[in-house]
Scaffold this active site. Structure first.
Site: not given
Ligand code: HEM
Ligand code: FES
Lengths: 346, 317, 200
Positions: A193, A223, A225, A316-317
């Site tokens: 993250h 959740r 996203n 970022y997006k």
């Molecule tokens: C446990 C499994 C999870 C995995 C494998 C995962 C994986 C990822 C990955 C790979 C990214 C992209 C990061 C990048 O830019 O390189 C991401 C973004 C993000 N993750 Fe997770 N995540 C997980 C769980 C969560 C949880 C539980 C939350 C929050 C409560 C969360 C919140 C976010 C947020 C806010 C982003 C930015 C997304 C956006 O703006 O598009 N993630 N996550």
């Protein structure tokens, strides 16, 4: 849900499109006029009939085409599937999770018969009929997790739990919003993250991780996203950025409604029983701005969310090239009426 | 929290103080799969009061027709182990949670040293099933008071072959922890479950010998200690709950109809953490979860094992 | 606004300090890591046995081997190349026991080469003391063709595998020991910013 599987593409001529029913059940993510990251985790144990939350794993009209798109991606780049060696128990857990869910929730399409460890799996939409011995790798044509994730929509990342942290040690990632499993493999929750702005400062990752470490078998959570994608393209990976990057600058006021898609990720988390790992599924739903604006409520809501979006999130997006164009396109549809809380289309 | 309705299929007196219970699902279905080191929380209705105790699952992880737990009768217990020993018979119905694993084998380990003291052997029984199945390198060191207290010795000899070593206190046999730790190759992990002094000793020796913290694992469930009566106010609902001296704060809140979260009920996992809004006395922290610093700050309490010496504690629930 | 910045996927590299609790110490260093070694040996040395593996950087004229040799009384093994250090380490690792503390100093690429060797024996990177010395050069993994280029001083970097011009992201993989490189002109081919030396 209407199960006439579409013949359609997510690349080249982009023949993907949604039926009216698919638009209606689209998991529109904005309950309010403003959006900021939050620990938006809720129970995932059955939702309203017909909704994308009804079943543990949603199968819809795009199923066959999405599996085909995954096949094409893997043919070109087998490293979209990564498995570290200590994850074999988790691989079998995945086989069980997917086969049990699909055969339970869609018995007309998928059938599983078990006689001890002798399993018989029938996947009618993809024409697969496979007998194998559960736990014996040699009885499947490829690694168990690769085998089963080729037969289900969405990306899957399986996390090993150790040292009070989660590690991305197994995954099938072919339809991601610009991150790379080949690069992120082996990383911890905070490491993968790392690039996300704002959320760490808000304490979101600390709280989410603490919560997930305690996730229980039998009590999955989910959740949502979201991001935006130009053209209905599933494979917006960094690996293939050279191929889809030019699309980002192809948006004009004339084609914005058609080209720009809201991409909503339904992320579900399941504790896996044998391995104590967690399966994280990222199921993407795509709807064009034109699809969404068939519901005036969604048009107004989206207009406000995009107008108010924090600039760091926009950057970022990857929305900066065309966000204003989308806002301008939606503006005439927003009369300023106050909208009650909720994501419903009407 | 998902709950399973089970029925006791068999009860076996293993030693003078240990009983072994076989549980099957009431509907006849197999039970959920689990990983080595998992536990379940058993609910018992003792004279109208619901009592919940965690017990490790001991059986093979490959066979889920039944679950196996063992209970040591605790002399000063608040009733849970006594109830299991005296009231629970074949046919008794109980409710258990789905399995939870707070004591998993580290899959990156190259070698695993398991150290058990007395009834602390139980979580290792299922871990050994996994270690055998996965073909991992391991050794079990099992210490107990006297020959008649060596629960499951034969079964262990069969499961572990040359990998198991026994230490019988009454015969003067002692496990030399430093000597054991000093001869381990890189990549070794050590796990312990047993009486508190043994767990503490292992952590201390491992630290002094330069073992990294994340190679040392322990399972230590505390039974909720008894104490003085006090009153808890749940700030969000305004409900006031009296916690009697022989009940934990978590149990008292549950009895009052609240549904606070929990997993281990032994002060280990952190799931039940509650924010303290105010306390007009002292919080008696009995958990292994909060750091010393957090305990001193007093902004959180783990109600499964901790209580207060005060007239009123207000928590954010 | 925050000052400076922190790459959350990258560990913090600190100054080497002896660990108080250990049954043995193994120091592995290369090139400018020689300074880190000299500073380490100016601290009060632990009583447990110490092994030191060191190689000078053949590409510069700076030489620390001789002074290390005179300053460190025992356990010094001077090698004539980075590779020789890694080979020696690999050969000796099976003999070390739990309780051995490892210390690494040198370029970032060298640090992660050593950590990869240690990982084979179940030693995790978080349990190793690391000091980044001399250069800030990065190893860059091209996310498109999967080539890793070492000693990258510039962003923008041209990938030796596919020839694309890569922007070096502040995202680091410990498994690969490299930063992610992403094509900089994907959206508008040919629109390549000037390259700057930002990792001297
Ligand atoms: C446990 C499994 C999870 C995995 C494998 C995962 C994986 C990822 C990955 C790979 C990214 C992209 C990061 C990048 O830019 O390189 C991401 C973004 C993000 N993750 Fe997770 N995540 C997980 C769980 C969560 C949880 C539980 C939350 C929050 C409560 C969360 C919140 C976010 C947020 C806010 C982003 C930015 C997304 C956006 O703006 O598009 N993630 N996550
Ligand atoms: S329930 Fe685990 S610490 Fe209280």
């Amino acid at each position: 849900m209407n199960m006439a599987f579409k013949q359609e593409t997510f690349r080249d001529d982009y023949t993907y499109h949604n039926s009216a029913e698919a638009i209606r059940r689209f998991p529109f993510p904005f309950a309010e006029d403003e959006y900021m990251y939050s620990v938006n985790i809720e129970q995932h144990n059955g939702g309203e009939p017909g909704s994308v939350f009804e079943h543990a794993i949603d199968v819809d009209e795009h199923y066959v085409a999405e599996c085909e798109d995954r096949r094409i991606v893997l043919e070109d780049d087998p490293n979209r599937y990564i498995a570290l060696p200590h994850m074999m128990d988790a691989q079998w857990d995945m086989v069980e999770l997917v086969m049990e869910s699909l055969s339970r929730d869609y018995p007309d399409l998928f059938q599983l018969t078990r006689d001890g460890d002798n399993w018989h799996w029938i996947n009618q939409p993809l024409g697969i009929d496979q007998k194998f011995v559960f736990g014996d790798e040699a009885t499947l044509p490829m690694q168990p997790c690769e085998y089963i994730t080729r037969q289900v929509q969405g990306d899957w990342i399986i996390l090993d739990q150790r040292d009070d942290d989660l590690f991305a040690d197994l995954g099938m990632v072919t339809s991601q919003a610009d991150w790379s499993m080949a690069f992120d493999a082996g990383m911890s929750f905070k490491e993968w993250h790392g690039p996300v702005p704002q959320a760490n400062e808000l304490g979101i990752f600390d709280r989410a991780l603490k919560y997930l470490l305690h996730l229980q078998y039998g009590s999955p959570v989910r959740r949502l996203n979201w991001t935006m994608t130009i053209n209905p393209r599933l494979d917006t990976s960094p690996e293939n950025y050279p191929f889809w990057g030019p699309d980002n600058v192809s948006v004009t006021p004339d084609n914005v409604g058609d080209k720009v898609h809201l991409r909503v990720e339904l992320q579900a988390l399941f504790r896996l029983p044998r391995s104590n790992a967690i399966a994280f599924s990222v199921r993407g739903y795509l709807a064009s701005i034109n699809d969404l604006t068939t519901y005036p409520r969604w048009a107004k809501r989206l207009h406000r969310v995009l107008t108010n979006l924090h600039p760091d999130l926009s950057e970022y997006k990857g929305l900066d090239n065309y966000r204003q164009m989308v806002i301008d396109h939606l503006a005439p549809m927003d009369d300023g009426e106050e909208l009650a809380l909720g994501t419903q289309p009407e | 929290m998902s709950i399973l309705d089970v029925k006791v299929a068999d009860v076996e007196q293993v030693t003078e103080v240990v009983k072994h219970f076989t549980l099957v699902q009431e509907n006849g279905e197999p039970l959920p799969h689990f990983s080595g080191g998992s536990h379940v929380v058993v609910s018992m209705n003792i004279n109208g009061r619901i009592h919940r105790n965690p017990y490790s699952l001991m059986g093979s992880t490959a066979n889920t027709d039944s679950y196996h737990i063992s209970v040591r009768k605790q002399e000063n217990s608040r009733g849970g182990s006594k109830f299991m020993h005296e009231q629970v018979k074949p046919g008794t119905r109980l409710q258990i949670t789905y399995p939870v694993n707070l004591f998993a084998i580290s899959k990156l380990g190259h070698r695993h040293i398991l150290i058990a003291g007395g009834i602390g052997i139980t979580p290792f029984m299922s871990q050994i099933a996994d270690l055998n199945r996965l073909g991992y390198d391991y050794e079990l060191h099992y210490a107990y008071r006297s020959p008649e207290h060596g629960a499951f010795r034969e079964q262990l000899e069969e499961m572990c072959g040359k990998r198991v070593h026994f230490y019988i206190d009454s015969k003067g046999e002692r496990l030399d922890i430093p000597a054991l730790l000093k001869q381990q190759p890189l990549g070794t992990h050590v796990y312990t479950c047993g009486p508190e002094p043994m767990v503490k000793a292992l952590h201390l020796h491992a630290e002094n010998l330069g073992w990294p913290e994340n190679h040392v694992h322990s399972e230590e469930f505390t039974a909720p200690p008894v104490g003085d009566e006090f009153t808890v106010e749940l700030a969000q609902s305004g409900i006031e709950v009296t916690v009697p001296g022989d009940m934990s704060m978590l149990e008292a809140m549950e009895e009052a109809g609240a549904e606070p979260p929990f997993l281990c009920r032994g002060g280990a996992c952190g799931r039940c953490e509650l924010e303290v809004v105010s306390c007009d006395g002292l919080i008696m922290h009995n958990d292994h979860y909060l750091s010393d610093h957090e305990k001193a700050e007093g902004r959180s309490i783990m109600p499964c094992v901790s209580r207060a010496k005060c007239s009123k504690l207000v928590v954010n629930l | 606004m925050e000052r400076g910045y922190w790459i959350r996927s990258k560990p913090l590299y600190d100054s080497l300090v002896w660990k108080q609790k250990a049954t043995g110490h193994v120091v592995i260093a290369q090139g400018e890591g020689g300074i880190a070694v000299l500073k380490l040996f100016q601290q009060m040395c632990p009583r447990e046995p110490i092994t030191l593996l060191f190689a000078d950087d053949a590409s510069t004229s700076k030489n620390y081997a001789d002074i290390i040799h005179t300053l460190v009384p025992e356990g010094v093994q001077i090698c004539d190349s980075e590779q020789a250090v890694l080979d020696k380490l690999q050969a000796q690792l099976p003999n070390y026991l739990m309780g051995t503390q490892f210390y690494v100093a040198g370029s970032e690429a060298f640090i992660w080469d050593v950590l990869a060797e240690l990982k084979v024996y179940g030693v995790q990177d978080i349990n190793v003391e690391k000091e980044l010395s001399g250069t800030l050069a990065r190893s860059v993994y091209c996310v498109h063709c999967k080539t890793t280029d070492r000693d990258v001083h510039h962003s923008i970097h041209q990938c030796s595998g596919c020839g694309r011009h890569l922007f070096v992201r502040d995202h680091f993989s410990r498994r690969l020991g490299a930063y992610m490189g992403v094509m900089v002109d994907a959206e508008e081919p040919g629109n390549i910013p000037a390259k700057e030396e930002i990792y001297p």
